[in-house]
Motif scaffolding. Structure first.
Motif, mmCIF file in Angstrom:
data_model
loop_
_atom_site.group_PDB
_atom_site.id
_atom_site.type_symbol
_atom_site.label_atom_id
_atom_site.label_comp_id
_atom_site.label_asym_id
_atom_site.label_seq_id
_atom_site.Cartn_x
_atom_site.Cartn_y
_atom_site.Cartn_z
ATOM 1 N N LEU A 35 0.864 -1.185 0.000
ATOM 2 C CA LEU A 35 0.000 0.000 0.000
ATOM 3 C C LEU A 35 0.899 1.233 0.000
ATOM 4 O O LEU A 35 1.681 1.434 0.935
ATOM 5 C CB LEU A 35 -0.906 -0.010 1.229
ATOM 6 C CG LEU A 35 -1.887 1.158 1.333
ATOM 7 C CD1 LEU A 35 -2.934 1.082 0.217
ATOM 8 C CD2 LEU A 35 -2.580 1.166 2.700
ATOM 9 N N LEU A 36 0.778 2.048 -1.029
ATOM 10 C CA LEU A 36 1.627 3.229 -1.166
ATOM 11 C C LEU A 36 0.859 4.481 -0.761
ATOM 12 O O LEU A 36 -0.354 4.585 -0.961
ATOM 13 C CB LEU A 36 2.122 3.367 -2.605
ATOM 14 C CG LEU A 36 2.860 2.147 -3.176
ATOM 15 C CD1 LEU A 36 3.309 2.429 -4.607
ATOM 16 C CD2 LEU A 36 4.050 1.762 -2.299
ATOM 17 N N LEU A 37 1.577 5.436 -0.204
ATOM 18 C CA LEU A 37 0.978 6.706 0.224
ATOM 19 C C LEU A 37 0.944 7.664 -0.967
ATOM 20 O O LEU A 37 1.982 8.129 -1.437
ATOM 21 C CB LEU A 37 1.783 7.301 1.376
ATOM 22 C CG LEU A 37 1.171 8.498 2.106
ATOM 23 C CD1 LEU A 37 -0.122 8.107 2.824
ATOM 24 C CD2 LEU A 37 2.171 9.065 3.119
ATOM 25 N N LYS A 38 -0.265 7.960 -1.422
ATOM 26 C CA LYS A 38 -0.430 8.851 -2.572
ATOM 27 C C LYS A 38 -0.659 10.288 -2.107
ATOM 28 O O LYS A 38 -0.962 10.535 -0.935
ATOM 29 C CB LYS A 38 -1.601 8.371 -3.425
ATOM 30 C CG LYS A 38 -1.444 6.940 -3.915
ATOM 31 C CD LYS A 38 -2.698 6.462 -4.620
ATOM 32 C CE LYS A 38 -2.571 5.000 -5.037
ATOM 33 N NZ LYS A 38 -3.819 4.484 -5.661
ATOM 34 N N ASP A 46 -3.799 10.923 -0.303
ATOM 35 C CA ASP A 46 -3.877 10.326 1.035
ATOM 36 C C ASP A 46 -3.412 11.292 2.115
ATOM 37 O O ASP A 46 -3.721 11.106 3.288
ATOM 38 C CB ASP A 46 -3.037 9.051 1.101
ATOM 39 C CG ASP A 46 -3.576 7.944 0.217
ATOM 40 O OD1 ASP A 46 -4.809 7.913 0.006
ATOM 41 O OD2 ASP A 46 -2.777 7.118 -0.264
ATOM 42 N N LYS A 64 -2.797 -6.695 2.100
ATOM 43 C CA LYS A 64 -1.916 -5.569 1.845
ATOM 44 C C LYS A 64 -0.739 -5.546 2.824
ATOM 45 O O LYS A 64 -0.872 -5.915 3.988
ATOM 46 C CB LYS A 64 -2.682 -4.246 1.942
ATOM 47 C CG LYS A 64 -3.596 -3.966 0.761
ATOM 48 C CD LYS A 64 -2.785 -3.758 -0.525
ATOM 49 C CE LYS A 64 -3.670 -3.377 -1.704
ATOM 50 N NZ LYS A 64 -2.872 -3.210 -2.948
ATOM 51 N N LEU A 104 1.885 -2.944 4.583
ATOM 52 C CA LEU A 104 2.102 -1.529 4.904
ATOM 53 C C LEU A 104 3.506 -1.370 5.483
ATOM 54 O O LEU A 104 3.848 -2.034 6.475
ATOM 55 C CB LEU A 104 1.078 -1.034 5.933
ATOM 56 C CG LEU A 104 -0.343 -0.706 5.462
ATOM 57 C CD1 LEU A 104 -1.059 -1.944 4.936
ATOM 58 C CD2 LEU A 104 -1.148 -0.101 6.603
ATOM 59 N N TYR A 119 4.319 3.819 3.806
ATOM 60 C CA TYR A 119 2.932 4.275 3.969
ATOM 61 C C TYR A 119 2.712 4.903 5.345
ATOM 62 O O TYR A 119 2.077 5.938 5.480
ATOM 63 C CB TYR A 119 1.964 3.102 3.779
ATOM 64 C CG TYR A 119 0.508 3.531 3.876
ATOM 65 C CD1 TYR A 119 -0.133 4.112 2.788
ATOM 66 C CD2 TYR A 119 -0.215 3.374 5.054
ATOM 67 C CE1 TYR A 119 -1.455 4.530 2.866
ATOM 68 C CE2 TYR A 119 -1.541 3.790 5.147
ATOM 69 C CZ TYR A 119 -2.159 4.359 4.050
ATOM 70 O OH TYR A 119 -3.460 4.780 4.135
ATOM 71 N N TYR A 176 -1.573 9.066 9.050
ATOM 72 C CA TYR A 176 -0.563 8.160 8.508
ATOM 73 C C TYR A 176 0.800 8.319 9.196
ATOM 74 O O TYR A 176 1.751 7.603 8.861
ATOM 75 C CB TYR A 176 -0.410 8.373 6.991
ATOM 76 C CG TYR A 176 -0.070 9.790 6.595
ATOM 77 C CD1 TYR A 176 1.248 10.247 6.616
ATOM 78 C CD2 TYR A 176 -1.067 10.673 6.201
ATOM 79 C CE1 TYR A 176 1.565 11.552 6.268
ATOM 80 C CE2 TYR A 176 -0.756 11.984 5.841
ATOM 81 C CZ TYR A 176 0.550 12.415 5.878
ATOM 82 O OH TYR A 176 0.859 13.718 5.529
#
Length: 559
Positions: A229-232, A235, A250, A252, A327, A343
């Protein structure tokens, strides 16, 4: 000869108006009354005489049987179906929709977590193994730790000098390949036999230079791919973290995201690395750690010289791509007046936890409604002993990193806690810790210890056990209590307490939602006290009535 069971039967006869006990039998009406009066929980349906008769006949081959003997009644009481741990609580979703149960923010759960996951032994010269990741993941752990360092030629054997490694830095612990650990995680995080689909957090303690971080980036992309799971950018504005239900299958990654164009020496050392606050930690632990480290000082210094990242090598490299995979962003805790983004995640040393829990517990609980907090053991626990997780759980901390290789009080509590909700590694915190409701009213819990049956003698000697039972309560401040029975001499087969009437203990509990009951069966010798078996249960998962307590050994194996 079960004096405890006979006393229960006498009580049933007395309450049913019976005037004779010489046959030591229970009929369907009496059994029905017993089940409805003593054994019924709030979620159970009423028992009928027909259902009681069916239960009686299930204990014998005689399909015309209408009474239950003392032996048959004892077998029913000792059966696993009569276990003290509520079977509804053990089910995924606690008897309701698992999908709904797992649809809250990640911050709303206690999450089963491991410390220095790669180690199978102590923290100074222990063996490291990628198989340890499989071991903990298959047992419900959902947050694992990786301490990452630059590799060198043939360290470990076969390393061309370009592969990052995992080890406990500045110690004599053995080293393993980062890539082997990632493959072990990939193969066991969600696979059989556990088939646990819920997200796994990789807590990265980063000590690698940019070149090795780039290699870590390549390995994770090759092995995990879309599982990460990537932090966009979008987000960054999230109000809450996603739910475990949304994040099935997923991975993290928790670590540092670089903010500078050029890496510095400070960037190499993870901002979330386990530096220690020794305040509020036991002086005996500190002294023990100093002695253990002094014993191996020369070897450790030699190891340090091989592991140290060269600052000039770091400064000459541009920032690696590794931060793009993070993430959950590791940040320093600045105080409760400076809340971060959902996050963002801080780690707390054992000593820091105790100070905050003592001085600002309510603020800590509120802080943990939005963000994740990870707690780890004092660095001086070189024997891989664990901190008491109750303090962290009672403060709303989601992740208490424990040494799974150690069979101690903390791991007993951890095992008992995460049996709830099907052992998937996520247990929903109570409403008052999620900001959705008030605390439950205080209660008085009465525990009456009647007897033990067929206790194992695990010692090499042929001495007969001298057992006693210790009953402990842990949880919120003020709820911690310890009580014990008398010792029964020379009887490990069927020790009976109080002449069969039992020894009763009362506990006043202010916060039952975070309270844990621990039952220890001990063997008392002239100068030693040995654990025969243990069982830990969240107070909210206890079934009322005359119940069987399943005992586990010190490593949570069934006796």
């Amino acid at each position: 000869n079960r004096a405890d069971v006979k006393n229960i039967m006498r009580e049933i006869h007395r309450e049913s108006g019976g005037n004779s006990y010489k046959e030591e039998l229970l009929n369907a009406k009496q059994l029905c009354q017993f089940m409805n009066t003593y054994q019924k929980s709030s979620t159970d349906e009423d028992w009928t005489e027909e259902k009681a008769l069916e239960l009686i006949r299930s204990t014998t081959e005689d399909r015309q049987a209408s009474t239950l003997s003392c032996l048959q009644f004892a077998m029913l009481l000792d059966d696993r179906a009569n276990d003290v741990y509520d079977p509804v609580s053990l089910q995924p979703g606690r008897g309701d929709s698992l999908r709904m149960y797992m649809s809250n923010s990640l911050a709303d759960y206690w999450i089963n977590s491991s410390h220095n996951t790669y180690l199978t032994g102590d923290q100074l010269k222990g063996h490291s193994a990628s198989e340890q990741y499989t071991f903990v993941l298959q047992r419900g752990c959902r947050c694992i730790e990786l301490d990452c360092w630059d590799g060198s030629k043939d360290v470990p054997k076969g390393n061309p000098g370009t592969e990052p490694i995992i080890t406990h830095g500045h110690t004599l612990c053995t080293k393993i390949f980062f890539k082997d650990v990632i493959r072990a995680i990939k193969n066991s995080a969600f696979g059989p036999p556990a088939n646990n689909p819920y997200p796994v957090i990789l807590s990265i303690e980063m000590h690698c230079s940019a070149k090795f971080q780039d290699r870590m980036y390549e390995i994770c992309n090759e092995e995990f791919g879309d599982m990460m799971l990537l932090l966009k950018d979008e987000d960054m504005q999230m109000a809450t973290l996603p739910s475990p239900e949304e994040l099935k299958h997923k991975i993290l990654i928790k670590g540092k995201r670089a903010k500078k164009l050029v890496a510095t020496a400070a960037d190499v050392q993870d901002s979330d690395s386990e530096d220690e606050d020794e305040d509020a930690v036991d002086d005996e632990l500190i002294e023990k750690a100093k002695k253990a480290k002094a014993k191996h000082e020369k070897q450790i210094k030699k190891s340090e010289s091989m592991q140290k990242t060269k600052v000039e090598d770091v400064k000459s490299k541009s920032v690696s791509r590794w931060g793009n995979l993070v993430y959950l962003c590791a940040v320093h805790f600045k105080g409760f007046n400076f809340p971060g983004k959902p996050y963002e995640m801080s780690s707390f040393a054992e000593g820091k936890l105790k100070k905050l829990a003592d001085s600002s517990r309510d603020a800590f609980i509120e802080y943990n409604m939005k963000q994740l907090a990870r707690v780890y053991p004092f660095g001086g626990r070189v024997d891989s002993s664990n901190l008491d997780p109750s303090i962290a759980w009672a403060s709303g901390c989601q992740l208490v990193a424990l040494n799974f290789q150690t069979g101690d009080n903390a791991m007993w509590l951890n095992f008992g806690k995460f049996r709830e909700n099907g052992n998937v590694g996520y247990v929903l915190k109570p409403p008052f810790m999620r900001g959705t409701g008030p605390k439950l009213l205080p209660i008085r819990l009465t525990v009456c210890v009647l007897s033990c049956q067929r206790l194992p003698n695990n010692e090499a000697s042929s001495d007969i056990l001298d057992p006693y039972v210790q009953v402990e309560l842990s949880g919120a401040p003020g709820d911690t209590q310890v009580k014990r029975t008398v010792t029964i001499q020379d009887n490990g087969f069927n020790p009976v307490f109080g002449g069969g009437r039992g020894e009763a203990f009362e506990f006043e509990i202010q916060e039952r939602e975070v309270a844990m009951l621990k039952i220890l069966v001990m063997d008392e010798d002239i100068s030693t006290f040995t654990v025969v078996g243990q069982c830990c249960i969240p107070v909210t998962c206890i079934r009322p009535g005359y119940r069987h307590v399943t005992l586990y050994d010190t490593h949570n194996g069934t006796l």
